[in-house]
Design a protein around this motif. Structure first.
Motif, short mmCIF file in Angstrom:
data_model
loop_
_atom_site.label_atom_id
_atom_site.label_comp_id
_atom_site.label_asym_id
_atom_site.label_seq_id
_atom_site.Cartn_x
_atom_site.Cartn_y
_atom_site.Cartn_z
N ALA A 1 -5.75 -1.31 0.93
CA ALA A 1 -6.63 -1.94 -0.05
C ALA A 1 -6.76 -3.45 0.19
O ALA A 1 -7.84 -4.01 0.02
N LEU A 2 -5.67 -4.08 0.59
CA LEU A 2 -5.71 -5.52 0.86
C LEU A 2 -6.53 -5.85 2.09
O LEU A 2 -7.04 -6.95 2.24
N GLY A 3 -6.61 -4.89 3.03
CA GLY A 3 -7.29 -5.14 4.29
C GLY A 3 -6.45 -5.93 5.27
O GLY A 3 -6.94 -6.45 6.26
N THR A 4 -5.16 -6.01 5.00
CA THR A 4 -4.24 -6.73 5.87
C THR A 4 -2.85 -6.11 5.71
O THR A 4 -2.55 -5.50 4.69
N GLU A 5 -2.04 -6.27 6.73
CA GLU A 5 -0.67 -5.77 6.65
C GLU A 5 0.28 -6.93 6.94
O GLU A 5 0.44 -7.35 8.08
N PRO A 6 0.89 -7.45 5.87
CA PRO A 6 1.83 -8.55 6.10
C PRO A 6 3.05 -8.06 6.87
O PRO A 6 3.35 -6.87 6.90
N LEU B 1 -4.55 -6.69 -6.57
CA LEU B 1 -3.91 -7.85 -5.95
C LEU B 1 -4.93 -8.67 -5.16
O LEU B 1 -4.97 -9.90 -5.26
N LYS B 2 -5.75 -7.98 -4.37
CA LYS B 2 -6.75 -8.67 -3.55
C LYS B 2 -7.76 -9.42 -4.42
O LYS B 2 -8.08 -10.59 -4.14
#
Length: 171
Positions: free
Chosen positions: A70-75, A42-43
């Motif tokens: 994995a994204l390095g962020t938490e929505p 996704l990233k």
């Protein structure tokens, strides 16, 4: 910018404890790895959610955690009991109440597979989309400008992948 939906089935979960309630089943080691792979995918493709709707089951929450890692962020996320083993109609109703430009929805089969079959404007050309295996992910561009107007058969598939393809380098 159009609304986007990232539809993901939870990753592979354990059946190791026959006395454990279904809702409490955790991810296996493979499931943890698969969810990380899908998050990286996704990233790499720029599909970054700003909101997430996550079933209250342990395996969906753990899938979400690995994807976020994995994204390095938490929505921002909303845990919903109603998404646990939800029908496709229940999933659509949850979308009607969401917010954000790009939403990640993590839930279960058979509802999520039924949803994936009904939501796009044309049938997907991927052979695995119909069975919607664990951690399968479809990215849609919605045919509307407000989540309340989301409906069946009006949304374009931007991408689809399974962890098996990603990890084998075939996507």
């Amino acid at each position: 910018m159009p609304l986007r939906l990232i539809l993901m089935r939870h990753a592979k979960s354990s059946w190791g404890d026959p006395l454990q309630e279904d809702i409490d089943r955790p991810l296996t080691a493979r499931g943890q790895r698969n969810a990380l792979s899908m998050g990286h995918w996704l990233k790499e493709r720029g599909y970054i959610p700003d909101h997430a709707l996550v079933s209250s089951a342990t395996r969906t929450q753990q899938t979400y955690d690995q994807v976020c890692h994995a994204l390095g962020t938490e929505p921002e996320n909303t845990l919903l009991e109603a998404l646990y083993l939800a029908s496709d109609g229940c999933l659509l109703r949850a979308l009607h109440r969401t917010r954000g430009q790009t939403v990640l929805l993590i839930a279960h089969n058979p509802g999520i597979g039924d949803f994936a079959a009904r939501f796009p404007d044309k049938a997907p050309d991927h052979r695995k989309c119909g069975s919607y295996p664990t951690c399968a992910t479809t990215v849609y561009e919605l045919g509307c400008e407000d989540w309340r107007d989301a409906t069946w058969g009006k949304n374009r598939i931007l991408d689809f992948a399974t962890p098996k393809e990603i990890e084998a380098g075939r996507h």
